[in-house]
Design a protein around this motif. Sequence first.
Motif, PDB file in Angstrom:
ATOM      1  N   ALA A 174       0.814  -1.209   0.000  1.00 45.46           N
ATOM      2  CA  ALA A 174       0.000   0.000   0.000  1.00 45.46           C
ATOM      3  C   ALA A 174       0.853   1.268   0.000  1.00 45.46           C
ATOM      4  CB  ALA A 174      -0.933   0.010   1.217  1.00 45.46           C
ATOM      5  N   VAL A 175       2.150   1.143   0.323  1.00 50.40           N
ATOM      6  CA  VAL A 175       3.004   2.334   0.375  1.00 50.40           C
ATOM      7  C   VAL A 175       4.223   2.206  -0.526  1.00 50.40           C
ATOM      8  CG1 VAL A 175       2.274   3.060   2.668  1.00 50.40           C
ATOM      9  CG2 VAL A 175       4.166   1.437   2.450  1.00 50.40           C
ATOM     10  N   GLY A 176       4.217   1.258  -1.461  1.00 49.02           N
ATOM     11  CA  GLY A 176       5.347   1.149  -2.379  1.00 49.02           C
ATOM     12  C   GLY A 176       5.604  -0.274  -2.838  1.00 49.02           C
ATOM     13  N   VAL A 177       6.867  -0.562  -3.102  1.00 44.11           N
ATOM     14  CA  VAL A 177       7.320  -1.848  -3.632  1.00 44.11           C
ATOM     15  C   VAL A 177       7.766  -2.735  -2.473  1.00 44.11           C
ATOM     16  CG1 VAL A 177       9.055  -2.959  -5.106  1.00 44.11           C
ATOM     17  CG2 VAL A 177       8.035  -0.774  -5.790  1.00 44.11           C
ATOM     18  N   THR A 178       7.541  -4.044  -2.589  1.00 42.59           N
ATOM     19  CA  THR A 178       7.979  -4.989  -1.556  1.00 42.59           C
ATOM     20  C   THR A 178       8.854  -6.077  -2.162  1.00 42.59           C
ATOM     21  OG1 THR A 178       5.930  -6.252  -1.842  1.00 42.59           O
ATOM     22  CG2 THR A 178       5.983  -4.643  -0.044  1.00 42.59           C
ATOM     23  N   ARG A 179       9.794  -6.560  -1.372  1.00 45.32           N
ATOM     24  CA  ARG A 179      10.624  -7.689  -1.767  1.00 45.32           C
ATOM     25  C   ARG A 179      10.848  -8.586  -0.559  1.00 45.32           C
ATOM     26  NH1 ARG A 179       9.279  -6.378  -5.921  1.00 45.32           N
ATOM     27  NH2 ARG A 179      10.448  -5.983  -7.847  1.00 45.32           N
ATOM     28  N   TRP A 180      10.660  -9.922  -0.743  1.00 45.57           N
ATOM     29  CA  TRP A 180      10.891 -10.880   0.328  1.00 45.57           C
ATOM     30  C   TRP A 180      12.366 -11.225   0.403  1.00 45.57           C
ATOM     31  CZ3 TRP A 180       7.535 -12.168   4.024  1.00 45.57           C
ATOM     32  CH2 TRP A 180       6.174 -11.882   3.811  1.00 45.57           C
ATOM     33  N   ILE A 181      12.876 -11.305   1.612  1.00 44.96           N
ATOM     34  CA  ILE A 181      14.272 -11.651   1.877  1.00 44.96           C
ATOM     35  C   ILE A 181      14.284 -13.003   2.579  1.00 44.96           C
ATOM     36  CG2 ILE A 181      16.411 -10.927   2.985  1.00 44.96           C
ATOM     37  CD1 ILE A 181      15.402  -8.996   0.835  1.00 44.96           C
ATOM     38  N   ASP A 182      14.909 -14.002   1.968  1.00 43.37           N
ATOM     39  CA  ASP A 182      14.900 -15.355   2.537  1.00 43.37           C
ATOM     40  C   ASP A 182      15.837 -15.489   3.737  1.00 43.37           C
ATOM     41  OD1 ASP A 182      13.034 -16.261   0.654  1.00 43.37           O
ATOM     42  OD2 ASP A 182      14.610 -16.761  -0.790  1.00 43.37           O
ATOM     43  N   ASP A 183      16.970 -14.826   3.684  1.00 44.02           N
ATOM     44  CA  ASP A 183      17.963 -14.920   4.753  1.00 44.02           C
ATOM     45  C   ASP A 183      17.855 -13.684   5.635  1.00 44.02           C
ATOM     46  OD1 ASP A 183      20.131 -15.180   6.411  1.00 44.02           O
ATOM     47  OD2 ASP A 183      21.616 -15.383   4.805  1.00 44.02           O
ATOM     48  N   GLU A 184      17.421 -13.871   6.877  1.00 45.57           N
ATOM     49  CA  GLU A 184      17.214 -12.711   7.750  1.00 45.57           C
ATOM     50  C   GLU A 184      18.505 -11.945   8.008  1.00 45.57           C
ATOM     51  OE1 GLU A 184      15.283 -11.354  12.033  1.00 45.57           O
ATOM     52  OE2 GLU A 184      15.718 -13.473  11.681  1.00 45.57           O
TER      53      GLU A 184
END
Length: 273
Positions: A152-162
Amino acid sequence: MTRIAFIGGGNMARSLIGGLLKTGAAASNLRVAEPLAQARDALARDFGVATFADNRQATADADVLVLAVKPQIMPTIYAELRDTLQRNRPLLLSIAAGVRIDQLERWFGSLLPIVRCMPNTPALIGAGVTGLCANPRVTPQQREQAQHILDAVGVTRWIDDEKLMDTVTAVSGSGPAYFFAIVEALEDAAVAQGMPRETARILATQTCLGAGRMLAESNEAPATLRQRVTSPNGTTQAALESFSADQLPRVVARAVAAATRRGEELAAALDKE
């Protein structure tokens, strides 16, 4: 009809609430716990959401709980919320910079589905980017819920390695400040050459805005775009050679490394809580 509760009603919470309302979320499904009466009044007036001074009241029946507080505040709120969260087990979204998932599990309970998020300040104008990292208890549906909220506020990307979340913080979380520093330096350099400051600021700002749009919309590598605007033996090449002589890539790499280390240090300090 997901019920979302926010702990903290600051700028990032306001941007998320505004973005969610624009995407069709009902104000009646959003609640905010905020200790400052003036901020509560502003949230209710601007967005029509229910506000509370008490964290437990705000989170009583939430499906998703967004922790929109500074890292230093986190240990002070878990004691009053832990029992409620263990009983209801909502999806927990944390946007507290540097706070690790294992710390959240220790404070709020190990059985909770948790997504650690790192948005940045351009989210305030709907142009942010957020890195997301989930623990194993987050279901595919909950991943979609988390992504929908941050989308809702931009682009998202999932990160597998914390472990890379501190790098996310160093690159995109802190990155807007680096950008502002570069624009500030361009402005000052133009003023030093005799240009009026207002004109220098407009030239530097619009140039960076246009270059950013070209990069985002062209799907080409920044190196390709850089080469395309660099004529042999021209003014751009002269400036880039000066950057190279001053080892700009190493300067940036050291800065990102320093920010990454600081994120790790802040998280380590919270381990003592």
